[in-house]
Design a protein around this motif. Structure first.
Motif, short mmCIF file in Angstrom:
data_model
loop_
_atom_site.label_atom_id
_atom_site.label_comp_id
_atom_site.label_asym_id
_atom_site.label_seq_id
_atom_site.Cartn_x
_atom_site.Cartn_y
_atom_site.Cartn_z
N GLY A 240 0.86 -1.20 -0.08
CA GLY A 240 -0.25 -0.07 0.11
C GLY A 240 0.68 1.27 0.04
O GLY A 240 0.48 2.19 -0.82
N LYS A 241 1.94 1.30 0.69
CA LYS A 241 3.05 2.24 0.99
C LYS A 241 3.40 2.47 -0.58
O LYS A 241 3.69 3.89 -1.05
CB LYS A 241 4.12 2.14 1.85
N VAL A 242 3.82 1.54 -1.16
CA VAL A 242 4.49 1.69 -2.63
C VAL A 242 3.49 2.23 -3.59
O VAL A 242 3.70 3.19 -4.36
CB VAL A 242 5.03 0.30 -3.00
N LEU A 243 2.03 1.77 -3.25
CA LEU A 243 1.12 2.26 -4.18
C LEU A 243 1.08 3.60 -4.01
O LEU A 243 0.68 4.32 -5.17
CB LEU A 243 -0.25 1.59 -4.28
N LEU A 247 1.22 6.84 -6.86
CA LEU A 247 -0.04 7.81 -7.13
C LEU A 247 0.36 9.00 -6.73
O LEU A 247 -0.44 10.18 -7.31
CB LEU A 247 -1.31 7.25 -6.18
N ALA A 248 1.31 9.29 -5.82
CA ALA A 248 1.91 10.53 -5.56
C ALA A 248 2.38 11.49 -6.83
O ALA A 248 1.76 12.65 -6.96
CB ALA A 248 2.89 10.84 -4.52
N TYR A 249 3.11 10.52 -7.63
CA TYR A 249 3.53 11.17 -9.20
C TYR A 249 2.05 11.60 -9.87
O TYR A 249 1.97 12.88 -10.45
CB TYR A 249 4.15 10.20 -9.75
N SER A 250 1.07 10.73 -10.03
CA SER A 250 -0.09 10.80 -10.82
C SER A 250 -0.89 12.15 -10.26
O SER A 250 -1.35 12.93 -11.15
CB SER A 250 -1.03 9.61 -10.85
N ILE A 251 -1.03 12.18 -9.12
CA ILE A 251 -1.97 13.20 -8.26
C ILE A 251 -1.28 14.50 -8.64
O ILE A 251 -2.03 15.32 -8.97
CB ILE A 251 -2.37 13.02 -6.98
N SER A 252 0.09 14.55 -8.60
CA SER A 252 0.58 15.84 -8.76
C SER A 252 0.71 16.23 -10.11
O SER A 252 0.41 17.47 -10.39
CB SER A 252 1.98 15.91 -8.26
N LEU A 253 0.80 15.42 -10.79
CA LEU A 253 0.69 15.58 -12.39
C LEU A 253 -0.51 15.97 -13.18
O LEU A 253 -0.71 16.85 -13.87
CB LEU A 253 1.40 14.36 -13.19
N LEU A 272 -4.94 -2.37 1.56
CA LEU A 272 -3.99 -1.76 0.77
C LEU A 272 -4.19 -0.19 0.91
O LEU A 272 -3.26 0.75 0.97
CB LEU A 272 -3.96 -2.02 -0.45
N LEU A 273 -5.29 0.17 0.90
CA LEU A 273 -5.81 1.63 0.85
C LEU A 273 -5.44 2.43 2.16
O LEU A 273 -5.03 3.77 2.11
CB LEU A 273 -7.38 1.81 0.94
N LYS A 274 -5.52 1.80 3.42
CA LYS A 274 -5.09 2.48 4.49
C LYS A 274 -3.65 2.91 4.35
O LYS A 274 -3.14 4.05 4.66
CB LYS A 274 -5.20 1.78 5.88
N PRO A 275 -2.60 2.10 4.17
CA PRO A 275 -1.30 2.58 3.86
C PRO A 275 -1.02 3.48 2.92
O PRO A 275 -0.14 4.09 2.72
CB PRO A 275 -0.39 1.22 3.86
N MET A 276 -1.89 3.32 1.91
CA MET A 276 -1.79 4.02 0.67
C MET A 276 -1.91 5.49 0.94
O MET A 276 -1.40 6.51 0.48
CB MET A 276 -2.62 3.66 -0.47
N ARG A 277 -3.09 5.89 1.83
CA ARG A 277 -3.46 6.98 2.15
C ARG A 277 -2.59 7.87 2.82
O ARG A 277 -2.12 9.06 2.97
CB ARG A 277 -4.97 6.98 2.75
N GLU A 278 -2.07 6.88 3.93
CA GLU A 278 -0.83 7.50 4.87
C GLU A 278 0.16 7.79 4.19
O GLU A 278 0.87 8.95 4.26
CB GLU A 278 -0.51 6.25 6.03
N GLU A 279 0.62 7.21 3.12
CA GLU A 279 1.87 7.72 2.22
C GLU A 279 1.37 8.71 1.37
O GLU A 279 2.39 9.71 1.31
CB GLU A 279 2.00 6.53 1.33
N LEU A 280 0.39 8.95 0.92
CA LEU A 280 -0.30 10.35 0.06
C LEU A 280 0.00 11.42 1.05
O LEU A 280 0.37 12.45 0.52
CB LEU A 280 -1.59 10.18 -0.30
N HIS A 281 -0.50 11.17 2.22
CA HIS A 281 -0.45 12.45 3.30
C HIS A 281 1.15 12.86 3.36
O HIS A 281 1.16 13.77 3.74
CB HIS A 281 -1.30 12.13 4.51
N LEU A 289 -4.83 16.93 -2.01
CA LEU A 289 -5.63 16.01 -1.14
C LEU A 289 -7.00 16.53 -0.70
O LEU A 289 -7.77 15.84 -0.35
CB LEU A 289 -4.66 15.54 0.00
N GLU A 290 -6.93 17.67 -0.49
CA GLU A 290 -8.12 18.27 0.42
C GLU A 290 -9.30 18.44 -0.76
O GLU A 290 -10.68 18.24 -0.47
CB GLU A 290 -8.02 19.92 0.56
#
Length: 320
Positions: A240-243, A247-253, A272-281, A289-290
């Motif tokens: 999830g963290k790697v995801l 996604l951090a690249y995609s969201i910023s682009l 997967l989504l919980k650690p993914m969200r934590e990494e995005l933050h 993100l807002e």
């Protein structure tokens, strides 16, 4: 009244669906692809499936507005060509023209992942959003972006290969020729690989029994996670963290309104989504993100069919 047909073409099965103009799926048919019999046989099978759908719904062929198809591999949607599909062994196949000649209505094709995400944008988890970015997690990982009803292709129709962004610290060779690609971790095969390598190195886990039987899969890792297995929890958290990093690249682009997580991997849900969200933050500026909503895909197995039909409708309307 007009109707659409969407086709999801796989190496093993073909799924055809009859869709109304509001993109409601009315009925589907599933048949084996029989790829070994050649492309003309597969195309003729699609024609017979379409006719069967129409007959069952008591719809005349004259009411069929267009047909869309999602096909794995490299697709040129402008020419309607399958540039290359390794499973079907199709190369430079003028699929859209060939099927259109056989069925008598306009046919439009695109890559199956783009068709799934287009379906989610038009009728599923991204409906109503201006910019939808979606990823599908399965054997590999791919992505697509829909902006105001239009797919973003990039040069050569190659945009969306998020699975082949390399991740620092990852050393696993990828089938694309690079090392440490995102999909070597974030995929069903990547999750199973992580567990296999850990057990081979002597880690203790309840997964040992299925590993010894040669039956270790991502689904087994999810089960072990739910049972509180430490190794499984570690693997899912890392995946999830790697995801999230990807996604951090995609969201910023792309600055999407909605990110849709689809494919079989979406069934892992919060694992997967919980650690993914934590990494995005940790990795993404809060201004993105807002206004961002992250959602699991709603259409699941029907997304490719609905998306292909919606894509066909959008494409034929542009020609009018």
């Amino acid at each position: 009244m007009s109707y659409l047909v969407g086709i999801d073409v796989g190496g093993t099965n073909i799924v055809c669906g009859l869709v109304d103009m509001e993109y409601n799926l009315l009925q589907t048919l599933k048949r084996p692809t029989e790829r070994h019999l050649g492309s003309d046989h597969v195309l003729n099978k699609m024609v017979s499936m379409i006719d069967e759908l129409l007959d069952h719904a008591k719809v005349d062929r004259s009411e069929l507005k267009a047909v869309g198809a999602g096909i794995p591999g490299f697709i040129d949607p402008k020419r309607g060509y399958v540039t290359f599909n390794s499973n079907l062994q199709w190369r430079d196949l003028p699929f859209a023209d060939l099927l259109s000649e056989k069925i008598g209505v306009p046919v439009f094709i695109d890559n199956d992942v783009r068709m799934y995400i287009f379906g989610e944008a038009m009728k599923g988890a991204g409906k109503g959003a201006n910019v939808v970015h979606g990823v599908t997690i399965g054997t590999g990982l791919a992505a697509a972006t829909v902006s105001n009803g239009e797919l973003f292709y990039g040069s050569g129709y190659m945009a969306g290969e998020l699975g082949h962004v390399t991740i620092d610290g990852e050393k696993t060779p990828c089938g694309c020729g690079l090392t440490g690609c995102l999909e070597t971790v974030v995929s069903a095969t990547g999750i199973a690989r992580q567990a296999t390598e850990a057990l081979a190195a002597g880690r203790e886990s309840s997964l040992r029994e299925v590993y010894d039987k040669g039956e270790l899969t991502a689904a087994e890792v999810s089960k072990a996670y739910d049972a509180g297995d430490a190794l499984a929890i570690e693997i899912m958290n890392y995946t999830g963290k790697v995801l999230g990093k990807g996604l951090a690249y995609s969201i910023s682009l792309f600055s999407p309104d909605v990110v849709v997580i689809g494919g079989g991997g979406a069934m892992a849900g919060e694992r997967l989504l919980k650690p993914m969200r934590e990494e995005l933050h940790r990795s993404v500026y809060k201004g993105y993100l807002e206004r961002l909503s992250i959602r699991v895909g709603e259409l699941i197995d029907n997304g490719g069919v609905i998306g292909s039909a919606a894509f066909a409708n959008s494409s034929v309307s542009k020609q009018a």
